[in-house]
Design an enzyme around this catalytic site. Structure first.
Site, short mmCIF file in Angstrom:
data_model
loop_
_atom_site.label_atom_id
_atom_site.label_comp_id
_atom_site.label_asym_id
_atom_site.label_seq_id
_atom_site.Cartn_x
_atom_site.Cartn_y
_atom_site.Cartn_z
CG HIS A 145 -1.40 0.47 0.35
ND1 HIS A 145 -0.21 0.50 -0.52
CD2 HIS A 145 -0.86 0.81 1.65
CE1 HIS A 145 0.75 1.04 0.24
NE2 HIS A 145 0.41 1.28 1.58
CG ASP A 175 -0.24 0.41 -3.86
OD1 ASP A 175 -1.43 0.93 -3.40
OD2 ASP A 175 0.56 0.51 -3.26
CB SER A 259 2.67 3.83 1.85
OG SER A 259 3.13 2.46 2.37
#
Length: 416
Positions: A145, A175, A259
């Site tokens: 993402h 992911d 992230s």
């Protein structure tokens, strides 16, 4: 009598000397320890006497070199910021668009407006980890993402230098994504640890760029809260739950921008890639200290495939499905003719031509309820069980058609 007096004098003299020594040692000990105590106090408290405006910084320094600071030093040089560039379209209600609509396209500024529409701009930032240097390239793992929708990617190294990056491969299901950069400026590479060996309560740190590269190489500390947590994975476009992932839970602060950064143990090994945090429960209750990381063992398996193939090859059936609970109870009974006791499963919406599902006899409006005798309650269950198999495996599907339960054998093929 003289002899007795002499003896008494000797006793008195010894007692006097002993008393003197005792008092002397006691005084020295008091002075010595008291002096140390006063010395420490004076270095940690403000002076009571002296001229105003003469405050000084203490010359006593504390050097901390515990396990986690050592772990941070091992990994920090391999953590990068990842910048995602995309084309940004200007709003139609801009002045340029307004005048253009009134006066037509004869305005000399129309061309410059078109150029601005095509200009790449920074869309988002995340974190990444350099984990390998091979054949002149350095490889970086991050979250899918973080790089989704990018038309250009750059990474900012720990020394602040910015270099171009290329996508090697991405996987939306886990992911994860792998990028490559030229290795000539890369000096630090991180090592992965065994995520199966971590234990709840174990100290960990997270490193990354919360809120962007302005706060690059920020470190937060916490513990492993739980192993083998199961969370839903969703389709980025539709928001539908597509499967489930097993992750590490930690109370380490993980914020937007973290992230793709590493979760590190006390030995300086990367045991996970930070992916998300839970900010509120399903009922809207605010929660703190619930972050999740993809376990390193899963990460290594995925990134190796991405480097080798550019994508993850998973088995597929070749069908489109929805959760049975999206179909009304009336239609479940009248159209699908399901028994009263069947209210969970997956409805087949379509079957692709030349797919293994069609070759095996699966049809539109069949309701899958089990795979290899394990219940399939929804799409997430189906994907989780399907992806636990390899391409070429034979599986058994149980489903209902026109109210009757049937079973077929399917040999799995790979995704396109």
């Amino acid at each position: 009598m003289k002899s007795n007096n002499t003896g008494l004098w000797k006793i008195a003299l010894v007692a006097l000397i002993s008393a003197f020594i005792g008092v002397g040692l006691g005084f020295w000990g008091f002075s010595h320890w008291g002096g140390l105590a006063n010395s420490n106090t004076s270095t940690n408290t403000a002076p009571v006497n002296g001229k105003a405006g003469t405050t000084q910084v203490s010359n006593v320094t504390v050097k901390s070199n515990n396990q986690m600071t050592t772990a941070f030093k091992k990994v920090k040089g391999s953590v990068v910021s990842v910048i995602n560039y995309q084309r940004q379209q200007q709003d139609d209600d801009s002045l340029g668009a307004l005048f253009g609509s009134i006066y037509g396209n004869g305005d000399d500024n129309s061309n410059s407006s078109d150029k601005n529409n095509n200009k790449l701009q920074e869309s988002s930032e995340g974190s990444g980890l350099i984990y390998s240097k091979q054949n002149g390239n350095a490889y970086i793992v991050t979250n899918n993402h973080v790089v989704a929708g990018s038309e250009k990617l750059e990474v900012i190294l720990s020394d602040g230098s910015k270099i171009a990056a290329k996508k090697v491969g991405t996987d939306s299901l886990t992911d994860l994504a792998v990028l490559s950069v030229a290795a000539n400026k890369i000096h630090d590479v991180a090592a992965f640890g065994n995520s199966d060996a971590v234990t709840p309560g174990e100290s960990v740190i997270a490193i990354g760029s919360p809120l962007g590269s302005k706060y690059a190489t920020s470190v937060t500390a916490g513990i492993i809260s739980a192993k083998n947590r199961t969370i839903d994975t969703t389709d980025e476009k539709t928001g539908q739950v597509t499967g489930q992932a097993t992750v590490l839970q930690t109370d380490t602060a993980i914020n937007p921008g973290n992230s793709g950064g590493p979760l590190v143990n006390a030995a300086g090994q990367v045991i996970g890639i930070n992916s998300m945090k839970l900010a509120s429960s399903t009922d809207g209750t605010s929660v703190e200290g619930m972050g999740f990381a993809i376990p390193s063992n899963e990460v290594v398996k995925i990134i190796n495939q991405l480097v080798q193939n550019g994508k993850i090859q998973r088995p597929q059936l070749g069908i489109k499905v929805i959760d049975l609970d999206q179909v009304s109870s009336k239609q479940q009974r009248t159209v699908l003719k399901l028994p009263e006791n069947v209210n969970e499963g997956v409805l087949v919406g379509s079957v692709n031509a030349n797919s293994v599902a069609r070759q095996s006899g699966l049809r539109k409006y069949d309701v899958i309820v089990a795979l290899d005798n394990k219940k399939v309650k929804n799409v997430a269950d189906l994907h989780t069980q399907l992806y636990s198999h390899n391409v070429g495996d034979n599986i058994k599907l149980q489903f209902y058609r026109d109210g009757k339960e049937q079973t077929i054998n399917v040999k799995l093929t790979k995704t396109d």
